[in-house]
Scaffold this motif. Structure first.
Motif, short mmCIF file in Angstrom:
data_model
loop_
_atom_site.label_atom_id
_atom_site.label_comp_id
_atom_site.label_asym_id
_atom_site.label_seq_id
_atom_site.Cartn_x
_atom_site.Cartn_y
_atom_site.Cartn_z
N ARG A 73 94.52 -11.90 -61.08
CA ARG A 73 93.65 -12.57 -60.11
C ARG A 73 94.23 -12.50 -58.70
O ARG A 73 93.50 -12.32 -57.73
N GLN A 74 95.56 -12.62 -58.60
CA GLN A 74 96.20 -12.48 -57.29
C GLN A 74 96.00 -11.08 -56.72
O GLN A 74 95.89 -10.90 -55.51
N ALA A 75 95.94 -10.10 -57.63
CA ALA A 75 95.73 -8.71 -57.20
C ALA A 75 94.27 -8.44 -56.84
O ALA A 75 93.96 -7.37 -56.30
N GLY A 76 93.38 -9.40 -57.16
CA GLY A 76 91.98 -9.25 -56.77
C GLY A 76 91.05 -8.80 -57.88
O GLY A 76 89.91 -8.40 -57.61
N LEU A 77 91.52 -8.88 -59.15
CA LEU A 77 90.67 -8.46 -60.26
C LEU A 77 90.19 -9.69 -61.02
O LEU A 77 90.99 -10.39 -61.66
N PRO A 78 88.91 -10.02 -60.98
CA PRO A 78 88.41 -11.22 -61.67
C PRO A 78 88.39 -11.03 -63.18
O PRO A 78 87.88 -10.03 -63.68
N ILE A 79 88.94 -11.98 -63.90
CA ILE A 79 88.97 -11.94 -65.36
C ILE A 79 87.96 -12.94 -65.89
O ILE A 79 88.02 -14.13 -65.59
N SER A 80 87.02 -12.46 -66.69
CA SER A 80 85.96 -13.33 -67.19
C SER A 80 86.19 -13.80 -68.61
O SER A 80 85.55 -14.76 -69.06
#
Length: 310
Positions: A33-40
């Motif tokens: 998430r810090q890297a900018g990839l949303p985890i659903s």
């Protein structure tokens, strides 16, 4: 989807038994998430059966990117499940050897791997199959099976990649030579009878065994299988070969057989278990094939291991 950031729905699947997964899923989720990839969706699996059912469930949800954290066996299993589908595979190297990550030029450091994944591009890679079972790196019989059997979870936790060297010495001391026959259904090579063998391997990717190379030219996007066969020899000769494993140049030594093909059948006497990316998954006789461009996977922008063909 041509980049990881294009993903609208991302699932994370982590093998809790992987050497670098002891802290669970939270640190990985946070770094992604810090890297900018949303985890659903997040799934932590604890057994092979759990992995199969989890991947089935994830697949039914229609995620366009599934990030798998674990070792090579876990990732290969997932690749087999998603091959030929629209699902893109993301790889986080949480195992001991992480040879697929090495082939794809994914950083070993978790934070750097998460950043490379979030910023990564989508390519397609080949998938090898042995009697229909998937593998990404190497399938082999002989010494490597003994190495796998000697690689206890405790040894891997204590020594990390160095465990492979310890396991190899143990396996070598117990190894029994075997006979093998290589048959080439495409007719591109003559059948070959082999005596007193140490190991026969069929490579789809480039790296295996904690950083060894299948051959100097092997690649995971070249649409060919690299086969090598090492016969029994005095210990000093095997030591010389071992020194050449990292760059794959051992295949150029006298007495070592090396072929490239798209299909091969391996028959051994006696029948023997086959190691697929660190997992014993089938037995000989074994038919090896290659599925071209079968798996869509995210690699760092700078990676030259593969390209997007399909």
């Amino acid at each position: 989807m041509k980049a990881a950031r294009d993903a609208e729905s991302v699932a994370l699947v982590i093998n809790a038994g992987a050497r670098l997964a002891a802290a669970g899923a939270e640190p990985v989720v946070e770094k992604l998430r810090q890297a900018g990839l949303p985890i659903s969706a997040v799934h932590l699996v604890r057994s092979g059966g759990d992995l199969a059912s989890t991947l089935e469930a994830v697949s039914s949800k229609g995620h366009d990117l599934v990030v798998v954290g674990g070792g090579d066996g876990t990732v290969s299993f997932a690749a087999g499940r998603f091959a030929g589908t629209g699902t893109v595979l993301g790889v986080l190297p949480l195992g001991t050897a992480n040879d697929l990550a090495r082939t794809l030029e994914i950083p070993a450091n978790l934070e750097a791997a998460c950043a490379a994944l979030a910023d990564g591009k989508v390519v397609d890679i080949d998938l090898g199959r042995a009697n229909g079972e998937p593998f990404l790196n190497v399938a082999s019989v002989g010494l490597s099976v003994g190495v796998t059997e000697s690689l206890s979870p405790r040894l891997k936790r204590r020594l990390g990649p160095l465990a492979y060297g310890v396991a190899a010495m143990r396996a070598y001391a117990r190894h029994k030579p075997f006979r093998a026959r290589l048959e080439f259904p495409e007719g591109d090579h003559e059948p070959l009878e082999l005596e007193n063998m140490l190991q026969v391997a069929v490579g789809n990717g480039r790296h295996y065994g904690g950083g060894n190379a299948v051959s100097p030219t092997a690649g995971i996007d070249d649409h060919t299988l690299d086969i090598y066969a090492i016969p029994g020899a005095p210990l000093r000769e095997h030591v010389r070969i071992a020194r050449l494993l990292k760059d794959g140049s051992f295949v150029e030594r006298d007495g070592v057989y090396h072929f490239t093909t798209t299909r091969v059948r391996l028959v051994t006497e006696p029948p023997m278990p086959v190691n697929l990316d660190g997992e014993i998954a089938t037995v000989t006789p074994a038919d090896f094939t290659i599925d071209r461009n079968a798996v869509h996977v995210v690699v760092p922008q700078y990676s030259t291991a593969a390209r997007l063909d399909s």
